[in-house]
Design a protein around this motif. Structure first.
Motif, short mmCIF file in Angstrom:
data_model
loop_
_atom_site.label_atom_id
_atom_site.label_comp_id
_atom_site.label_asym_id
_atom_site.label_seq_id
_atom_site.Cartn_x
_atom_site.Cartn_y
_atom_site.Cartn_z
N ALA A 1 0.80 -1.22 0.00
CA ALA A 1 0.00 0.00 0.00
C ALA A 1 0.84 1.27 0.00
CB ALA A 1 -0.93 0.00 1.21
N MET A 2 0.26 2.31 -0.58
CA MET A 2 0.78 3.68 -0.53
C MET A 2 -0.33 4.57 0.00
SD MET A 2 2.51 3.89 -4.32
CE MET A 2 3.42 2.50 -5.00
N LEU A 3 0.07 5.74 0.50
CA LEU A 3 -0.90 6.66 1.10
C LEU A 3 -0.50 8.08 0.72
CD1 LEU A 3 -3.32 6.90 3.11
CD2 LEU A 3 -1.63 6.97 4.95
N ARG A 4 -1.48 8.88 0.30
CA ARG A 4 -1.17 10.27 -0.03
C ARG A 4 -2.37 11.16 0.26
NH1 ARG A 4 -0.70 9.66 -6.63
NH2 ARG A 4 -2.94 9.61 -7.10
N VAL A 5 -2.07 12.46 0.42
CA VAL A 5 -3.09 13.48 0.58
C VAL A 5 -2.97 14.45 -0.59
CG1 VAL A 5 -3.97 15.34 2.03
CG2 VAL A 5 -3.03 13.28 3.10
N VAL A 6 -4.09 14.75 -1.23
CA VAL A 6 -4.09 15.70 -2.34
C VAL A 6 -5.10 16.80 -2.06
CG1 VAL A 6 -3.43 13.89 -3.97
CG2 VAL A 6 -5.84 14.45 -3.68
N ASP A 7 -4.93 17.94 -2.73
CA ASP A 7 -5.91 19.01 -2.59
C ASP A 7 -7.00 18.86 -3.64
OD1 ASP A 7 -4.81 19.93 -4.97
OD2 ASP A 7 -3.69 21.56 -4.02
N SER A 8 -7.91 19.82 -3.71
CA SER A 8 -9.05 19.71 -4.62
C SER A 8 -8.63 19.72 -6.08
CB SER A 8 -10.03 20.85 -4.35
OG SER A 8 -9.38 22.10 -4.48
N ALA A 9 -7.42 20.23 -6.37
CA ALA A 9 -6.93 20.25 -7.74
C ALA A 9 -6.13 19.00 -8.08
CB ALA A 9 -6.06 21.49 -7.96
N GLY A 10 -5.95 18.10 -7.10
CA GLY A 10 -5.21 16.87 -7.33
C GLY A 10 -3.72 16.97 -7.06
N SER A 11 -3.25 18.13 -6.58
CA SER A 11 -1.83 18.27 -6.26
C SER A 11 -1.48 17.47 -5.01
CB SER A 11 -1.47 19.74 -6.04
OG SER A 11 -1.73 20.49 -7.22
N ILE A 12 -0.38 16.73 -5.05
CA ILE A 12 0.02 15.90 -3.92
C ILE A 12 0.64 16.77 -2.83
CG2 ILE A 12 1.50 14.00 -3.16
CD1 ILE A 12 1.32 12.86 -5.99
N LEU A 13 0.08 16.69 -1.62
CA LEU A 13 0.54 17.48 -0.49
C LEU A 13 1.33 16.66 0.52
CD1 LEU A 13 -2.75 19.50 0.13
CD2 LEU A 13 -0.78 20.15 -1.27
N ALA A 14 1.09 15.36 0.56
CA ALA A 14 1.81 14.47 1.48
C ALA A 14 1.77 13.06 0.90
CB ALA A 14 1.19 14.50 2.87
N PHE A 15 2.84 12.30 1.14
CA PHE A 15 2.93 10.94 0.59
C PHE A 15 3.79 10.08 1.50
CE2 PHE A 15 5.28 7.72 -1.78
CZ PHE A 15 4.27 7.04 -2.42
N ASN A 16 3.40 8.80 1.65
CA ASN A 16 4.24 7.83 2.34
C ASN A 16 3.99 6.45 1.75
OD1 ASN A 16 4.52 5.75 4.95
ND2 ASN A 16 6.15 7.24 4.75
N HIS A 17 5.07 5.66 1.69
CA HIS A 17 4.97 4.30 1.16
C HIS A 17 5.12 3.29 2.29
CE1 HIS A 17 6.46 1.23 -2.10
NE2 HIS A 17 5.36 0.85 -1.48
N ASP A 18 6.30 3.25 2.91
CA ASP A 18 6.56 2.30 4.00
C ASP A 18 6.86 3.07 5.28
OD1 ASP A 18 6.32 0.31 2.12
OD2 ASP A 18 8.49 0.19 1.77
N HIS A 19 6.49 2.46 6.41
CA HIS A 19 6.80 3.06 7.72
C HIS A 19 7.54 1.99 8.52
CE1 HIS A 19 6.62 5.81 10.99
NE2 HIS A 19 5.78 5.09 11.71
N VAL A 20 7.03 1.59 9.66
CA VAL A 20 7.68 0.56 10.46
C VAL A 20 7.65 -0.78 9.73
CG1 VAL A 20 7.64 -0.68 12.65
CG2 VAL A 20 7.12 1.76 12.59
N THR A 21 6.51 -1.11 9.12
CA THR A 21 6.41 -2.27 8.25
C THR A 21 6.27 -1.74 6.82
OG1 THR A 21 3.98 -2.39 8.30
CG2 THR A 21 5.17 -3.48 10.08
N MET A 22 5.77 -2.55 5.91
CA MET A 22 5.53 -2.09 4.54
C MET A 22 4.25 -1.28 4.43
SD MET A 22 6.74 -5.46 2.37
CE MET A 22 6.24 -4.73 0.81
N ASP A 23 3.57 -1.07 5.55
CA ASP A 23 2.35 -0.26 5.55
C ASP A 23 2.69 1.22 5.73
OD1 ASP A 23 0.62 -2.37 5.11
OD2 ASP A 23 0.30 -2.74 7.24
#
Length: 226
Positions: A30-52
């Protein structure tokens, strides 16, 4: 497939987001991201302590934001598209409430109640008294059968057995601890970091009083902890 969820935040509000997928034996990384209303990526993360993934996002202004999760097939294949299918299950956690990243120290002895510091996000209290007989599930604290110390700097003397919570606060820093040993008496040393949410890849070495290296360890058993 990309799953999207809208959240309304006010300026300065801190959103903590994490995904459980790998720990559920899901068929995607899994990947996780936050975007604004225009679709611009504001935050992103792929792996943390595990691959989540795990991320913390502070809203720059009032408005609606979109949290998205997606990922590639796991185990990996030659397919470069985002994965999808009945095995690609996940659980997304979102909160603007208090989240404890870790306690300080990182562990407490199993004896009586111990006061610890709290580090994390959206916290109303910086210190709490924890009862090792019933620690709250929201507190990621370990219980120890040995005396627990906190790093103070220098060649800090430690009893054997014991454990110590430390911090590498500047680039190139090496924390040093002194101990007394008996000839031919085996001692076991271990460093943990990633399991506490740390980004450290620790290295461990044992020196004699003259500074000669006697033993060293880096990664053990496929982990980044020596």
């Amino acid at each position: 497939d990309v799953d999207s969820f809208a959240v309304d935040l006010t300026a300065g509000q801190v959103l903590v987001a994490r995904v459980e997928a790998y720990v559920l034996a899901a068929g995607f990384d899994a990947m996780l991201r936050v975007v604004d209303s225009a679709g611009s990526i504001l935050a992103f993360n792929h792996d943390h302590v595990t691959m989540d993934p795990f991320l913390v996002f502070t809203a720059p202004r009032d408005g609606r934001y979109v949290v998205q999760t997606m990922g590639h097939a796991y185990p990996a294949s030659s397919d470069i598209r985002f994965a999808g299918g009945e095995t690609c299950l996940y659980r997304l956690h979102l909160t603007t409430g208090p989240v404890v990243r870790h306690t300080w120290p990182l562990a407490i002895p199993r004896g009586g109640p111990t006061e610890v510091g709290l580090e994390g996000w959206n916290l109303s209290n910086s210190r709490v008294l924890l009862d090792p007989a019933a620690p709250p599930a929201s507190m990621p604290v370990e219980l120890s059968d040995h005396p627990e110390a906190v790093e103070t700097g220098g060649d800090q003397a430690l009893a054997v057995p014991s454990a110590v919570s430390g911090r590498l606060e500047s680039p190139g820093q090496q924390d040093r601890y002194a101990f007394t040993a008996k000839k031919d008496s085996p001692l076991v040393f271990a460093v943990t970091g990633r399991r506490h949410g740390s980004e450290i890849d620790p290295w461990l070495k044992i020196l004699d009083p003259a500074g000669q290296e006697l033993a060293a360890g880096d990664d053990e058993g496929g982990s980044l902890e020596p």
